[in-house]
Design a protein around this motif. Structure first.
Motif, short mmCIF file in Angstrom:
data_model
loop_
_atom_site.label_atom_id
_atom_site.label_comp_id
_atom_site.label_asym_id
_atom_site.label_seq_id
_atom_site.Cartn_x
_atom_site.Cartn_y
_atom_site.Cartn_z
N VAL A 1 0.85 -1.21 0.00
CA VAL A 1 0.00 0.00 0.00
C VAL A 1 0.88 1.25 0.00
N GLU A 2 1.91 1.26 0.83
CA GLU A 2 2.82 2.41 0.88
C GLU A 2 3.52 2.61 -0.46
N THR A 3 3.93 1.50 -1.09
CA THR A 3 4.59 1.58 -2.40
C THR A 3 3.61 2.13 -3.44
N ALA A 4 2.36 1.67 -3.38
CA ALA A 4 1.35 2.16 -4.32
C ALA A 4 1.16 3.67 -4.16
N ARG A 5 1.15 4.14 -2.91
CA ARG A 5 1.01 5.58 -2.66
C ARG A 5 2.22 6.34 -3.19
N ALA A 6 3.40 5.81 -2.91
CA ALA A 6 4.65 6.51 -3.25
C ALA A 6 4.90 6.54 -4.76
N GLU A 7 4.49 5.49 -5.46
CA GLU A 7 4.80 5.37 -6.88
C GLU A 7 3.68 5.86 -7.79
N ARG A 8 2.63 6.40 -7.20
CA ARG A 8 1.50 6.84 -8.01
C ARG A 8 1.90 8.05 -8.84
N ILE A 9 1.92 7.86 -10.15
CA ILE A 9 2.28 8.94 -11.06
C ILE A 9 1.07 9.28 -11.92
N ASN A 10 0.53 8.28 -12.58
CA ASN A 10 -0.65 8.46 -13.43
C ASN A 10 -1.90 8.09 -12.65
N SER A 11 -3.03 8.14 -13.30
CA SER A 11 -4.25 7.78 -12.60
C SER A 11 -4.23 6.29 -12.28
N THR A 12 -4.77 5.96 -11.13
CA THR A 12 -4.84 4.56 -10.70
C THR A 12 -5.64 3.74 -11.69
N ALA A 13 -6.73 4.32 -12.20
CA ALA A 13 -7.57 3.59 -13.16
C ALA A 13 -6.77 3.24 -14.41
N SER A 14 -6.02 4.20 -14.95
CA SER A 14 -5.22 3.94 -16.15
C SER A 14 -4.19 2.85 -15.89
N TYR A 15 -3.56 2.92 -14.74
CA TYR A 15 -2.54 1.93 -14.39
C TYR A 15 -3.17 0.53 -14.31
N LEU A 16 -4.26 0.42 -13.58
CA LEU A 16 -4.88 -0.89 -13.39
C LEU A 16 -5.48 -1.43 -14.69
N LEU A 17 -6.11 -0.57 -15.47
CA LEU A 17 -6.72 -1.04 -16.71
C LEU A 17 -5.68 -1.43 -17.75
N GLY A 18 -4.46 -1.00 -17.56
CA GLY A 18 -3.39 -1.40 -18.45
C GLY A 18 -2.74 -2.72 -18.02
N MET A 19 -3.20 -3.25 -16.91
CA MET A 19 -2.61 -4.48 -16.35
C MET A 19 -3.35 -5.70 -16.91
N PRO A 20 -2.65 -6.54 -17.68
CA PRO A 20 -3.32 -7.76 -18.16
C PRO A 20 -3.71 -8.62 -16.97
N LEU A 21 -4.79 -9.34 -17.08
CA LEU A 21 -5.26 -10.26 -16.03
C LEU A 21 -5.64 -9.55 -14.73
N LEU A 22 -6.06 -8.28 -14.82
CA LEU A 22 -6.41 -7.52 -13.62
C LEU A 22 -7.43 -8.26 -12.75
N ALA A 23 -8.50 -8.77 -13.36
CA ALA A 23 -9.54 -9.46 -12.58
C ALA A 23 -8.96 -10.65 -11.82
N ASP A 24 -8.11 -11.42 -12.49
CA ASP A 24 -7.49 -12.58 -11.84
C ASP A 24 -6.60 -12.16 -10.69
N TYR A 25 -5.82 -11.11 -10.91
CA TYR A 25 -4.92 -10.64 -9.85
C TYR A 25 -5.69 -10.14 -8.63
N LEU A 26 -6.76 -9.39 -8.87
CA LEU A 26 -7.55 -8.87 -7.74
C LEU A 26 -8.23 -10.01 -7.00
N GLU A 27 -8.76 -10.98 -7.74
CA GLU A 27 -9.41 -12.13 -7.11
C GLU A 27 -8.41 -12.90 -6.26
N GLU A 28 -7.24 -13.14 -6.83
CA GLU A 28 -6.18 -13.86 -6.11
C GLU A 28 -5.72 -13.06 -4.90
N GLY A 29 -5.60 -11.74 -5.06
CA GLY A 29 -5.19 -10.88 -3.95
C GLY A 29 -6.18 -10.93 -2.80
N LEU A 30 -7.48 -10.86 -3.12
CA LEU A 30 -8.51 -10.97 -2.08
C LEU A 30 -8.39 -12.29 -1.34
#
Length: 137
Positions: free
Chosen positions: A91-120
């Motif tokens: 979480v701290e790294t996500a805060r520190a490295e935030r440059i662009n919009s979070t939505a743009s970053y996440l939507l550019g991530m292949p397999l986002l749904a799988d990663y979030l499901e696995e993370g949960l």
């Protein structure tokens, strides 16, 4: 070590990301070739003005800063960039490295749904239960 975002919000992102991922990637940006009559898959191609992407980006954009950082951290944990016990660091790294919009970053991530499901799941939450809550199941 608990997440600071409602699992249902993460589930909403998972569901919408799945809808978005179900579309064929627009690796070829020439719309002339995207004739749905000649190519039935063309209707599934994702272009920049895609309503599912816009809806998902808007949903993420309306989250507060902490929720966005937690969402990114969950994706990283699901991807294996961080271990579950390193959640706070993620979480701290996500805060520190935030440059662009979070939505743009996440939507550019292949397999986002799988990663979030696995993370949960790795953080001890049932992604399936959360998704069912969102879908009214």
């Amino acid at each position: 070590m608990s997440i600071e975002i409602a699992p249902e919000k993460v589930a909403h992102v998972i569901i919408k990301a799945r809808e978005y991922d179900a579309k064929v990637g627009a690796w070829n940006d020439t719309p002339e070739e995207g004739d749905a009559e000649e190519d039935p898959n063309a209707i599934l191609e994702d272009f920049a003005n895609d309503p599912t992407r816009a809806e998902l980006a808007g949903f993420i954009g309306r989250m507060n800063y902490d929720e966005q950082a937690n969402l990114v951290a969950l994706a990283w944990i699901g991807r294996g960039t961080f271990e579950p016990e390193e959640f706070d660091e993620a979480v701290e790294t996500a805060r520190a490295e935030r440059i662009n919009s979070t939505a743009s970053y996440l939507l550019g991530m292949p397999l986002l749904a799988d990663y979030l499901e696995e993370g949960l799941e790795k953080m001890g939450y049932s992604a399936e239960d959360s998704e069912n809550d969102v879908l009214g199941g």
